[in-house]
Design an enzyme around this catalytic site. Structure first.
Site, PDB file in Angstrom:
ATOM      1  N   TYR A  34       0.668  -1.183   0.108  1.00 16.82           N
ATOM      2  CA  TYR A  34      -0.014  -0.003  -0.138  1.00 16.82           C
ATOM      3  C   TYR A  34       0.880   1.041  -0.244  1.00 16.82           C
ATOM      4  CZ  TYR A  34       0.868   1.102   4.709  1.00 16.82           C
ATOM      5  OH  TYR A  34       1.493   1.702   6.153  1.00 16.82           O
ATOM      6  N   LYS A 147       6.540  -1.842   1.970  1.00 12.99           N
ATOM      7  CA  LYS A 147       5.410  -1.300   2.740  1.00 12.99           C
ATOM      8  C   LYS A 147       4.108  -2.316   2.534  1.00 12.99           C
ATOM      9  CE  LYS A 147       3.381   3.137   3.128  1.00 12.99           C
ATOM     10  NZ  LYS A 147       3.548   3.264   4.611  1.00 12.99           N
ATOM     11  N   GLU A 179      12.481   2.550  13.790  1.00  6.19           N
ATOM     12  CA  GLU A 179      11.457   3.856  13.235  1.00  6.19           C
ATOM     13  C   GLU A 179      10.540   3.827  14.366  1.00  6.19           C
ATOM     14  OE1 GLU A 179       9.940   2.876   9.458  1.00  6.19           O
ATOM     15  OE2 GLU A 179       9.982   0.754  10.007  1.00  6.19           O
ATOM     16  N   LEU A 203      11.357   1.422   7.136  1.00  5.08           N
ATOM     17  CA  LEU A 203      10.667   2.000   5.834  1.00  5.08           C
ATOM     18  C   LEU A 203      11.238   3.133   5.231  1.00  5.08           C
ATOM     19  CD1 LEU A 203       8.143   1.125   3.978  1.00  5.08           C
ATOM     20  CD2 LEU A 203       7.014   3.212   4.818  1.00  5.08           C
TER      21      LEU A 203
HETATM   22  N1  PDD Z   1       2.919   5.114   7.107  1.00  2.00           N
HETATM   23  N2  PDD Z   1       7.705   3.944   8.954  1.00  2.00           N
HETATM   24  C1  PDD Z   1       6.387   3.224   8.907  1.00  2.00           C
HETATM   25  C2  PDD Z   1       6.282   2.014   9.624  1.00  2.00           C
HETATM   26  C3  PDD Z   1       5.258   3.830   8.243  1.00  2.00           C
HETATM   27  O1  PDD Z   1       4.169   3.252   8.216  1.00  2.00           O
HETATM   28  C4  PDD Z   1       5.533   5.276   7.669  1.00  2.00           C
HETATM   29  C5  PDD Z   1       4.130   5.893   6.960  1.00  2.00           C
HETATM   30  C6  PDD Z   1       6.585   5.849   7.614  1.00  2.00           C
HETATM   31  C7  PDD Z   1       6.747   7.243   6.907  1.00  2.00           C
HETATM   32  O2  PDD Z   1       6.890   6.894   5.755  1.00  2.00           O
HETATM   33  P1  PDD Z   1       6.205   7.876   4.648  1.00  2.00           P
HETATM   34  O3  PDD Z   1       7.125   9.375   5.163  1.00  2.00           O
HETATM   35  O4  PDD Z   1       6.469   7.860   3.406  1.00  2.00           O
HETATM   36  O5  PDD Z   1       4.785   8.476   4.957  1.00  2.00           O
HETATM   37  C8  PDD Z   1       7.456   5.056   8.337  1.00  2.00           C
HETATM   38  C9  PDD Z   1       1.678   5.748   6.792  1.00  2.00           C
HETATM   39  C10 PDD Z   1       1.413   7.047   6.844  1.00  2.00           C
HETATM   40  C11 PDD Z   1       0.732   4.890   6.982  1.00  2.00           C
HETATM   41  O6  PDD Z   1       0.705   3.849   7.128  1.00  2.00           O
HETATM   42  O7  PDD Z   1      -0.611   5.242   6.966  1.00  2.00           O
END
Ligand code: PDD
Length: 284
Positions: A34, A147, A179, A203
């Protein structure tokens, strides 16, 4: 009724009426990838970064036959007439009788895209006031760079944190920061901005990359290096980044103030840099 029109395998269906098969492997196994994209001024923010991460996730999961979805994302935002909001995009491996292995199956991925409007920025308050976070053992698998929708550990740990009055949990694997449950982590110590290096344990966040690039352009170096849990406790500043929160200061860690306990300057800078770039997106 949300009034949101979803695009499911190229069919336009009201999100509230959308039905999917229980034989979808996303339902049985969380076998899907996703992306979550922010929409500013009717445009997807950092679309190219999300698109290339999606391609990497699909390749790593061996999910094949998915065409370029960038145009579909733009079309769905326009269809829903969303000015400020988010796009959710999910691709499951497809439908098959329940069986762990997908060896020798040629499945058709199911593709969902929808756009949800935001009345106000979902992290406006957190951006202004900062958040509390706790540390927690990283209980996830070894390919957190993909992801995938298989987010059980993230959900359990984030809930655990919120039940204890903290918005986020910072995950620790073998003594090192990985993270957040849904964010990347930055730490500032003695004027050095640091973030854990890319690895299969985190991620590759779109905001992480954006903040590193923008800080560099400002003449501010960012050190991508391991950060120990002990070091985190001595940080002058901590902030998290994600598509939904953008950049938010962590003002309390494990119930103790971080630095002076105020929203820190680098978190403010990161947030401002993101907001500036978002405000430059053109409406036409
Ligand atoms: N999640 N690490 C994890 C585990 C995450 O789920 C996310 C973002 C990030 C940050 O990635 P980005 O900057 O590309 O949003 C890091 C999204 C927002 C979610 O699961 O809703």
């Amino acid at each position: 009724m949300s009034g949101i029109i979803a695009c499911y395998n190229q069919n336009l269906i009201p999100l509230d009426e959308l039905k999917v098969s229980i034989t979808d492997r996303a339902f049985f196994f969380g076998d899907a990838v996703y992306e979550v994209l922010r929409v500013y001024r009717g445009k997807p923010f950092l679309l190219e970064n999300h698109h290339s991460r999606l391609s990497n996730s699909l390749r790593a999961m061996d999910i094949n036959g998915v065409t370029d979805l960038r145009e579909d994302i733009v079309t769905n935002i326009a269809l829903n007439q969303v000015d400020e909001g988010m796009v959710y995009l999910q691709i499951s491996r497809g439908e098959a009788p329940r069986n762990h292995s997908f060896h020798n199956l040629s499945l058709k991925p199911n593709i969902l895209i929808y756009t949800k409007p935001f009345i106000e920025h979902p992290s406006a308050t957190e951006g202004a006031l900062g958040i509390a976070a706790i540390t927690h053992e990283d209980l996830r698998w070894g390919r957190c760079d993909i992801k995938s929708t298989n987010l059980l550990a993230n959900c359990l740990i984030q809930t655990y944190a919120q039940q204890r009055g903290s918005a986020e949990a910072i995950l620790i694997r073998q003594g090192l920061v990985t993270e957040g449950t849904s964010s990347n982590i930055f730490m500032v110590k003695n004027g050095q901005v640091c973030t854990p290096p890319l690895s299969p344990n985190i991620l590759p966040g779109t905001r992480r990359e954006f903040v590193i690039r923008q800080f560099l352009q400002q003449g501010q170096q960012v050190f991508e290096r391991p950060i120990s849990k002990d070091e985190l406790y001595t940080a002058d500043e901590i902030f998290i980044t994600s598509s939904i929160k953008e950049a938010v200061a962590v003002i309390k860690l494990d119930y103790q103030p971080v630095g002076n306990g105020q929203v820190s300057s680098q978190a403010k800078l990161a947030r401002t840099l993101i907001e500036d770039a978002a405000s430059r997106l053109s409406r036409d």
